[in-house]
Design a protein around this motif. Structure first.
Motif, PDB file in Angstrom:
ATOM      1  N   SER A 121      -2.067  62.511 -23.370  1.00 47.33           N
ATOM      2  CA  SER A 121      -2.868  61.802 -22.363  1.00 47.33           C
ATOM      3  C   SER A 121      -4.192  62.498 -22.070  1.00 47.33           C
ATOM      4  CB  SER A 121      -2.069  61.648 -21.069  1.00 47.33           C
ATOM      5  OG  SER A 121      -1.868  62.905 -20.452  1.00 47.33           O
ATOM      6  N   LYS A 122      -4.311  63.770 -22.483  1.00 45.38           N
ATOM      7  CA  LYS A 122      -5.553  64.501 -22.243  1.00 45.38           C
ATOM      8  C   LYS A 122      -6.619  64.193 -23.292  1.00 45.38           C
ATOM      9  CE  LYS A 122      -3.447  68.330 -19.723  1.00 45.38           C
ATOM     10  NZ  LYS A 122      -3.228  69.786 -19.658  1.00 45.38           N
ATOM     11  N   TYR A 123      -6.228  63.438 -24.343  1.00 50.20           N
ATOM     12  CA  TYR A 123      -7.159  63.077 -25.393  1.00 50.20           C
ATOM     13  C   TYR A 123      -7.495  61.599 -25.246  1.00 50.20           C
ATOM     14  CZ  TYR A 123      -5.834  67.573 -27.257  1.00 50.20           C
ATOM     15  OH  TYR A 123      -5.603  68.910 -27.387  1.00 50.20           O
ATOM     16  N   LYS A 124      -8.597  61.314 -24.582  1.00 48.25           N
ATOM     17  CA  LYS A 124      -8.952  59.943 -24.259  1.00 48.25           C
ATOM     18  C   LYS A 124      -9.651  59.231 -25.414  1.00 48.25           C
ATOM     19  CE  LYS A 124      -7.302  60.354 -20.159  1.00 48.25           C
ATOM     20  NZ  LYS A 124      -6.014  59.726 -19.819  1.00 48.25           N
ATOM     21  N   HIS A 125      -9.974  59.964 -26.451  1.00 47.21           N
ATOM     22  CA  HIS A 125     -10.567  59.340 -27.629  1.00 47.21           C
ATOM     23  C   HIS A 125     -10.042  60.078 -28.849  1.00 47.21           C
ATOM     24  CE1 HIS A 125     -13.268  62.820 -27.863  1.00 47.21           C
ATOM     25  NE2 HIS A 125     -13.353  62.697 -26.541  1.00 47.21           N
ATOM     26  N   VAL A 126     -10.293  59.511 -30.016  1.00 48.77           N
ATOM     27  CA  VAL A 126      -9.744  60.082 -31.241  1.00 48.77           C
ATOM     28  C   VAL A 126     -10.595  61.269 -31.675  1.00 48.77           C
ATOM     29  CG1 VAL A 126      -8.992  59.605 -33.592  1.00 48.77           C
ATOM     30  CG2 VAL A 126      -8.916  57.800 -31.875  1.00 48.77           C
ATOM     31  N   ASP A 127     -10.260  62.448 -31.146  1.00 47.24           N
ATOM     32  CA  ASP A 127     -10.981  63.676 -31.467  1.00 47.24           C
ATOM     33  C   ASP A 127      -9.949  64.778 -31.654  1.00 47.24           C
ATOM     34  OD1 ASP A 127     -12.666  65.756 -31.856  1.00 47.24           O
ATOM     35  OD2 ASP A 127     -13.387  65.849 -29.777  1.00 47.24           O
ATOM     36  N   ILE A 128      -9.527  64.995 -32.892  1.00 44.37           N
ATOM     37  CA  ILE A 128      -8.421  65.920 -33.143  1.00 44.37           C
ATOM     38  C   ILE A 128      -8.850  67.139 -33.953  1.00 44.37           C
ATOM     39  CG2 ILE A 128      -6.678  64.100 -33.066  1.00 44.37           C
ATOM     40  CD1 ILE A 128      -6.717  64.065 -36.109  1.00 44.37           C
ATOM     41  N   ASP A 129     -10.167  67.295 -34.172  1.00 41.82           N
ATOM     42  CA  ASP A 129     -10.614  68.426 -34.994  1.00 41.82           C
ATOM     43  C   ASP A 129     -10.163  69.765 -34.420  1.00 41.82           C
ATOM     44  OD1 ASP A 129     -11.782  66.750 -36.782  1.00 41.82           O
ATOM     45  OD2 ASP A 129     -13.801  66.885 -35.919  1.00 41.82           O
ATOM     46  N   GLY A 130     -10.199  69.879 -33.095  1.00 41.69           N
ATOM     47  CA  GLY A 130      -9.773  71.130 -32.470  1.00 41.69           C
ATOM     48  C   GLY A 130      -8.304  71.420 -32.706  1.00 41.69           C
ATOM     49  N   LEU A 131      -7.484  70.381 -32.685  1.00 46.87           N
ATOM     50  CA  LEU A 131      -6.048  70.566 -32.920  1.00 46.87           C
ATOM     51  C   LEU A 131      -5.768  70.909 -34.371  1.00 46.87           C
ATOM     52  CD1 LEU A 131      -4.494  67.587 -30.903  1.00 46.87           C
ATOM     53  CD2 LEU A 131      -4.509  69.994 -30.271  1.00 46.87           C
ATOM     54  N   LEU A 132      -6.589  70.367 -35.277  1.00 46.31           N
ATOM     55  CA  LEU A 132      -6.284  70.505 -36.701  1.00 46.31           C
ATOM     56  C   LEU A 132      -6.830  71.792 -37.308  1.00 46.31           C
ATOM     57  CD1 LEU A 132      -6.929  66.885 -37.963  1.00 46.31           C
ATOM     58  CD2 LEU A 132      -4.771  67.943 -37.356  1.00 46.31           C
ATOM     59  N   GLU A 133      -7.798  72.409 -36.660  1.00 46.21           N
ATOM     60  CA  GLU A 133      -8.444  73.573 -37.263  1.00 46.21           C
ATOM     61  C   GLU A 133      -7.430  74.644 -37.621  1.00 46.21           C
ATOM     62  OE1 GLU A 133     -11.856  76.916 -36.268  1.00 46.21           O
ATOM     63  OE2 GLU A 133     -11.484  75.261 -34.879  1.00 46.21           O
ATOM     64  N   SER A 134      -6.594  75.020 -36.693  1.00 43.98           N
ATOM     65  CA  SER A 134      -5.486  75.950 -36.936  1.00 43.98           C
ATOM     66  C   SER A 134      -4.644  76.024 -35.675  1.00 43.98           C
ATOM     67  CB  SER A 134      -5.989  77.341 -37.315  1.00 43.98           C
ATOM     68  OG  SER A 134      -4.890  78.212 -37.491  1.00 43.98           O
TER      69      SER A 134
ATOM     70  N   ALA B 277       3.064  59.805 -24.737  1.00 44.11           N
ATOM     71  CA  ALA B 277       2.445  58.625 -25.323  1.00 44.11           C
ATOM     72  C   ALA B 277       2.488  57.439 -24.361  1.00 44.11           C
ATOM     73  CB  ALA B 277       3.137  58.269 -26.635  1.00 44.11           C
ATOM     74  N   ASP B 278       3.400  57.495 -23.391  1.00 45.28           N
ATOM     75  CA  ASP B 278       3.494  56.401 -22.422  1.00 45.28           C
ATOM     76  C   ASP B 278       2.287  56.344 -21.494  1.00 45.28           C
ATOM     77  OD1 ASP B 278       4.917  58.923 -21.667  1.00 45.28           O
ATOM     78  OD2 ASP B 278       4.909  57.980 -19.678  1.00 45.28           O
ATOM     79  N   LEU B 279       1.458  57.400 -21.483  1.00 46.73           N
ATOM     80  CA  LEU B 279       0.296  57.451 -20.592  1.00 46.73           C
ATOM     81  C   LEU B 279      -0.995  57.007 -21.280  1.00 46.73           C
ATOM     82  CD1 LEU B 279       0.993  60.813 -18.709  1.00 46.73           C
ATOM     83  CD2 LEU B 279       1.661  58.483 -18.065  1.00 46.73           C
ATOM     84  N   ILE B 280      -0.929  56.599 -22.548  1.00 52.42           N
ATOM     85  CA  ILE B 280      -2.124  56.112 -23.246  1.00 52.42           C
ATOM     86  C   ILE B 280      -1.844  54.728 -23.797  1.00 52.42           C
ATOM     87  CG2 ILE B 280      -2.797  58.470 -23.882  1.00 52.42           C
ATOM     88  CD1 ILE B 280      -1.892  57.775 -26.753  1.00 52.42           C
ATOM     89  N   THR B 281      -2.881  54.055 -24.272  1.00 51.43           N
ATOM     90  CA  THR B 281      -2.709  52.721 -24.832  1.00 51.43           C
ATOM     91  C   THR B 281      -2.079  52.808 -26.215  1.00 51.43           C
ATOM     92  OG1 THR B 281      -4.877  52.722 -25.885  1.00 51.43           O
ATOM     93  CG2 THR B 281      -4.763  51.948 -23.592  1.00 51.43           C
ATOM     94  N   ASN B 282      -1.365  51.759 -26.595  1.00 52.87           N
ATOM     95  CA  ASN B 282      -0.755  51.716 -27.924  1.00 52.87           C
ATOM     96  C   ASN B 282      -1.806  51.808 -29.015  1.00 52.87           C
ATOM     97  OD1 ASN B 282       1.842  51.486 -26.903  1.00 52.87           O
ATOM     98  ND2 ASN B 282       1.798  49.241 -26.902  1.00 52.87           N
ATOM     99  N   ASN B 283      -2.962  51.212 -28.773  1.00 55.33           N
ATOM    100  CA  ASN B 283      -4.038  51.223 -29.761  1.00 55.33           C
ATOM    101  C   ASN B 283      -4.507  52.649 -30.038  1.00 55.33           C
ATOM    102  OD1 ASN B 283      -6.025  49.959 -31.488  1.00 55.33           O
ATOM    103  ND2 ASN B 283      -7.537  50.504 -29.918  1.00 55.33           N
ATOM    104  N   LEU B 284      -4.668  53.447 -28.976  1.00 55.61           N
ATOM    105  CA  LEU B 284      -5.107  54.831 -29.159  1.00 55.61           C
ATOM    106  C   LEU B 284      -4.038  55.645 -29.873  1.00 55.61           C
ATOM    107  CD1 LEU B 284      -7.139  57.071 -28.728  1.00 55.61           C
ATOM    108  CD2 LEU B 284      -6.187  57.431 -26.429  1.00 55.61           C
ATOM    109  N   ALA B 285      -2.773  55.393 -29.566  1.00 54.70           N
ATOM    110  CA  ALA B 285      -1.687  56.109 -30.236  1.00 54.70           C
ATOM    111  C   ALA B 285      -1.696  55.836 -31.733  1.00 54.70           C
ATOM    112  CB  ALA B 285      -0.343  55.704 -29.627  1.00 54.70           C
ATOM    113  N   VAL B 286      -1.925  54.561 -32.101  1.00 48.81           N
ATOM    114  CA  VAL B 286      -1.972  54.193 -33.521  1.00 48.81           C
ATOM    115  C   VAL B 286      -3.154  54.887 -34.195  1.00 48.81           C
ATOM    116  CG1 VAL B 286      -2.357  52.300 -35.134  1.00 48.81           C
ATOM    117  CG2 VAL B 286      -0.795  51.999 -33.202  1.00 48.81           C
TER     118      VAL B 286
END
Length: 494
Positions: A323-336, A366-375
């Protein structure tokens, strides 16, 4: 009962393994049927006295008999007696089983009656299995397999233990011992007899044989400790920042409130551990303190312990609050992800993680975000080739897929216990195999440099050392110092 206890403590013979012993084999507590075993040279006499009969039951057939107390002649119970004359028995000596009603008064009456017979003594833990070993009914790897089978809690553990108890691991080591024995014999012949008697190329054949064996032992050792992890349980650590649902995930996995759940950050301070069966594999989950910067000395200690657990983990579940990720921005999570956990604390609680530690990203809430964002998040992770699960501990969404992925991971870590060569299951096996491999490699270095007469004698000794190390695994050589350690883990009556 007092008389029974006194004999068990003070009248044990010095040579216990030549005496006759008895014990409840079916476990303690009230039950429909209790099984009481007797083994040793006085077993036949005990059966006759307890049944008031001069005739023993037909071997390996169940015989319904009245069972009496020898000292008074009082009837204790009516039950089945099975008679197994040695050496065709589990222990290799005369053995009888009394299958009686499982009430505490009946069981106590049978045990008291047996204790009154001269030459009979209460068994200690592992007595029956140790006699089977002493009488060459089982070797040490088979004994350990039997112990693991008794303590198995999952399907995969049962399969591995049963395979070892059936002698698959023992057979592998015996084949290697036979190869070594042939090599030692060939070298001894070369040393002791003239070259006219010995075939040409015999040392080359020995070198090739030892080289092949060394590769097999090395491959056996390089198994990722699969068998040991399956036997003891895979250490899976649940890690991540505070208040992302780590404790909720643990409670969901073990189906009980194992950890305290609170909306307040920093609720979990110490490591909370619980064992769970995941897809037939034993998993020891560790819920850890949330990792963040902190000045609280108690919380800092909890973070330090969390880092220590992660460093020693077989697998890590890295949990984040989706729920803390309001947009699709995962580079920080994926770096390491592991490095991110390592740098998200101050120096006093930092730790260096092995970047090879396997992990799975868990995006909770996941219940705190929209299904579209989860997908979109799921597709973004898939594009990056990162294993991630989007779940909600609150609603249960995504949990089934997560469990399936985790089950496959546990299978990858532990392997299939019925496929391929049997795995190493004990630390002592690994120690002796390493010692054996070291001696094989020393011999191969000598052979590569070329043997002089005195070197060949030393080379033969290295192969003898390797042979002795293999023998210590199965119990054929030098095992007296470890027998007590192995057999003390058995229950009384086994």
């Amino acid at each position: 009962m007092v008389r029974f206890c006194i004999r068990s403590c003070s009248d044990r013979p010095s040579d216990l393994y030549r005496s006759t012993v008895f014990a409840v084999s079916s476990g303690h507590g009230v039950s429909g049927v209790a099984v009481i075993r007797v083994t040793g040279p006085e077993t036949s006499e005990a059966v006759k006295l307890m049944t008031k009969s001069d005739n023993l039951p037909k071997p390996r057939y169940a015989s319904l008999r009245k069972i009496y107390q020898p000292s008074t002649g009082d009837l204790v119970d009516k039950g089945l007696i099975l008679w197994f004359p040695g050496p065709n028995s589990f222990t290799g000596e005369d053995l009888a089983e009394f299958q009686v009603h499982g009430g505490s008064a009946v069981v106590e009456g049978i045990l008291t009656s047996l204790s009154e017979i001269d030459g009979l003594y209460p068994a200690m833990a592992g007595d029956f299995t140790r006699r089977a070993f002493e009488n060459e009914k089982l070797d040490l790897t088979e004994v350990e397999g039997l112990a693991d089978l008794i303590h198995a809690q999952t399907e995969a553990q049962r399969k591995q233990a049963l395979r070892q108890m059936d002698g698959h691991l023992s057979q592998l080591y015996k084949i290697w011992s036979k190869t070594l024995l042939k090599s030692v014999a060939d070298i001894e012949a070369t040393i002791d007899f003239s070259e006219d008697v010995i075939e040409d190329g015999i040392l080359t054949n020995v070198k090739n044989s030892v080289n092949k064996l060394a590769k097999e032992v090395r491959n056996h050792l390089e198994d990722g400790r699969r068998g040991e992890k399956l036997r003891s349980g895979v250490n899976v650590v649940i890690a991540g920042p505070p208040n992302v649902g780590k404790s909720s995930l643990l409670n969901l996995l073990c189906q009980r409130p194992a950890a305290i759940v609170s909306p307040l950050e920093g609720t979990t301070r110490d490591v909370v551990e619980t064992a769970v069966n995941i897809g037939g594999y034993p998993v020891l989950f560790s819920d850890t303190a949330g990792i963040r910067q902190s000045i609280d000395p108690v919380e800092k200690e909890g973070i330090k312990r969390a880092k220590s657990k992660i460093s020693a983990a077989d697998f890590v579940l890295i949990v984040h609050d989706l729920s803390k990720y309001k947009h699709v921005d995962i580079d920080g999570l994926l770096e390491s992800p592991l490095r991110m956990l390592n740098t998200n604390v101050d120096e006093s609680t930092s730790a260096d993680f092995d970047e090879n530690i396997e992990y799975l990203m868990i995006l909770n809430k996941a219940d705190l975000i929209t299904n579209n964002l989860a997908v979109q998040m799921k597709e973004a992770f898939n594009t990056k080739g990162v294993n991630a699960c989007i779940i909600s501990c609150e609603t249960g969404d995504g949990i089934e897929d997560f469990i399936n992925i985790l089950s496959q991971k546990m299978k990858d870590i532990c392997g299939d216990p019925v496929v391929g060569n049997p795995s190493i299951t004990q630390a002592r096996h690994r120690f002796h195999l390493r010692e054996a491999l070291n001696s094989l490699e020393i011999y191969l270095r000598m052979a590569h440099d070329g043997f002089e007469d005195h070197d060949l004698v030393l080379g033969a000794e290295e192969l003898r050392i390797a042979l002795r190390e293999l023998g210590r695994i199965t119990g054929n050589i030098g095992t007296e110092d470890i027998l007590d350690v192995i057999f003390r883990d058995f229950c009384i009556g086994k």
